[in-house]
Design an enzyme around this catalytic site. Sequence first.
Site, PDB file in Angstrom:
ATOM      1  N   GLU A  90       0.816  -1.217   0.000  1.00  0.00           N
ATOM      2  CA  GLU A  90       0.000   0.000   0.000  1.00  0.00           C
ATOM      3  C   GLU A  90       0.851   1.271   0.000  1.00  0.00           C
ATOM      4  O   GLU A  90       0.494   2.261  -0.618  1.00  0.00           O
ATOM      5  CB  GLU A  90      -0.916   0.021   1.228  1.00  0.00           C
ATOM      6  CG  GLU A  90      -1.888  -1.160   1.315  1.00  0.00           C
ATOM      7  CD  GLU A  90      -3.122  -0.972   0.451  1.00  0.00           C
ATOM      8  OE1 GLU A  90      -3.562   0.175   0.275  1.00  0.00           O
ATOM      9  OE2 GLU A  90      -3.656  -1.972  -0.055  1.00  0.00           O
ATOM     10  N   ASP A 106     -11.665  11.143  -4.130  1.00  0.00           N
ATOM     11  CA  ASP A 106     -12.364   9.924  -4.547  1.00  0.00           C
ATOM     12  C   ASP A 106     -13.803   9.884  -4.044  1.00  0.00           C
ATOM     13  O   ASP A 106     -14.450   8.845  -4.088  1.00  0.00           O
ATOM     14  CB  ASP A 106     -11.602   8.680  -4.054  1.00  0.00           C
ATOM     15  CG  ASP A 106     -11.475   8.638  -2.528  1.00  0.00           C
ATOM     16  OD1 ASP A 106     -11.954   9.574  -1.864  1.00  0.00           O
ATOM     17  OD2 ASP A 106     -10.902   7.666  -2.022  1.00  0.00           O
TER      18      ASP A 106
HETATM   19  C1  LIG Z   1     -14.498  15.889  -3.165  1.00  0.00           C
HETATM   20  O1  LIG Z   1     -14.185  17.153  -2.609  1.00  0.00           O
HETATM   21  C2  LIG Z   1     -12.906  17.643  -2.972  1.00  0.00           C
HETATM   22  C3  LIG Z   1     -12.678  18.953  -2.241  1.00  0.00           C
HETATM   23  O2  LIG Z   1     -12.612  18.729  -0.867  1.00  0.00           O
HETATM   24  C4  LIG Z   1     -12.822  17.834  -4.471  1.00  0.00           C
HETATM   25  O3  LIG Z   1     -11.527  18.237  -4.832  1.00  0.00           O
HETATM   26  C5  LIG Z   1     -13.152  16.521  -5.161  1.00  0.00           C
HETATM   27  O4  LIG Z   1     -13.200  16.691  -6.552  1.00  0.00           O
HETATM   28  C6  LIG Z   1     -14.469  15.950  -4.662  1.00  0.00           C
HETATM   29  N1  LIG Z   1     -14.599  14.613  -5.232  1.00  0.00           N
HETATM   30  C7  LIG Z   1     -15.756  14.109  -5.624  1.00  0.00           C
HETATM   31  C8  LIG Z   1     -15.712  12.761  -6.213  1.00  0.00           C
HETATM   32  O5  LIG Z   1     -16.797  14.705  -5.490  1.00  0.00           O
END
Ligand SMILES: *[C@@H]1O[C@H](CO)[C@@H](O)[C@H](O)[C@H]1NC(C)=O
Length: 351
Positions: A90, A106
Amino acid sequence: MKVSFAVVNGLALLAAVVSPVLAKSKFPYCTGSTYGITHKNCAKFEFDTLHSNCVETSNCTTFYDITKLPTEKIDAHTEKMAQLITNVFENGNTIMGYAYVEALGDGRGYTSGYIGFTSGTNDALTVIQQYTKRKPKNSLTKYVPELTRLSKLKFCDTQRNDTKKLSGYPAAWTKTACTDPTFVQTQLDVGFAMYLAPALKYAASVNVQSNLGKAIFYDTIINHGWQYVEPLINLPRILKLTGPRKHNETEKSYLNRFLVTRRQLMCCFPDDVWPPAADRVADLQRLVSSWSRNKDLKHPVTLKIYGVTVKGTEDLSYDKAECPKKPKGWKLPAAKTLPIPDTCPNKLLSL
Ligand SMILES: *[C@@H]1O[C@H](CO)[C@@H](O)[C@H](O)[C@H]1NC(C)=O
Ligand SMILES: *[C@@H]1O[C@H](CO)[C@@H](O)[C@H](O)[C@H]1NC(C)=O
Ligand SMILES: *[C@@H]1O[C@H](CO)[C@@H](O)[C@H](O)[C@H]1NC(C)=O
């Protein structure tokens, strides 16, 4: 890659069709008659017809019911070897990432700690709740209300990624992991309950009893998960496709079949994240091939592709990658046995 690797894959849509010719040359551990990305090797996974749209939870947990599976123990040295081997795969080294925090993008908010507990999927909340029981005054408890709110959202709700109300959380997590051995032990206890104990049950269910077998099951469960919300890639699916242990089949032979299935699944998965990770299975297969030397995990093992030898004498108690110098007198408290965390909203309120 932490647990979130599996997570990324689990959430990925499976629309992409991999060109076999391209994929073959792209991933060095996915070639040849057994691992090449061919119809013969890949059809059984049905990745082109099954879809991994987000699966909503239907009870208070994302996990299968494993209460009826048999169980078995693991000794302290084997547990250490298993943790270290998986950590090499990992993180590339034998340093446990207790203080690590990152927003990986993610969809799971912050990923933190040695196996990637996340703010978006309830397990970081479990760690902090358990820690608060042990140390009521700490700098992470203040995040419990927001983590509880996130954990009550529908499992598939993209708002689970939200970190806006978690200001200061990464620094608080890191500082606590670098300064309080009780927090480190809490992470290990939650990891044991969520992954190692279930891995041992799944191993016992197919009569896998060697120390190397236990480590292989631990690595598989960390990498693939055992949640019914990730039905295409999880450990139960690998077991099912491997088929039952034949009545007089040796453990070595069974583990070989199991690892072939696992590696084929990774190679056949239609994305660019799983196939390159098949190298870890190749390293495990090499360990199984020297069965009499490695089955008890009493000797150091070399993970050749990753270029790391695991001895079992490494210091697992402190994250010397993320933290400054280890404080004087640093010592982890005794482990505590915890139940598998669940996600019932009423239980979440109970702290
Ligand atoms: C989740 O939030 C972050 C910011 O905190 C952003 O950069 C990212 O794209 C978001 N991911 C998804 C899958 O919504
Ligand atoms: C929860 O429900 C899922 C889906 O029906 C099932 O597969 C799983 O075993 C259940 N988990 C428990 C702990 O009962
Ligand atoms: C398993 O049993 C069958 C007969 O039941 C026998 O032919 C075979 O050689 C055995 N295999 C092993 C590995 O002992």
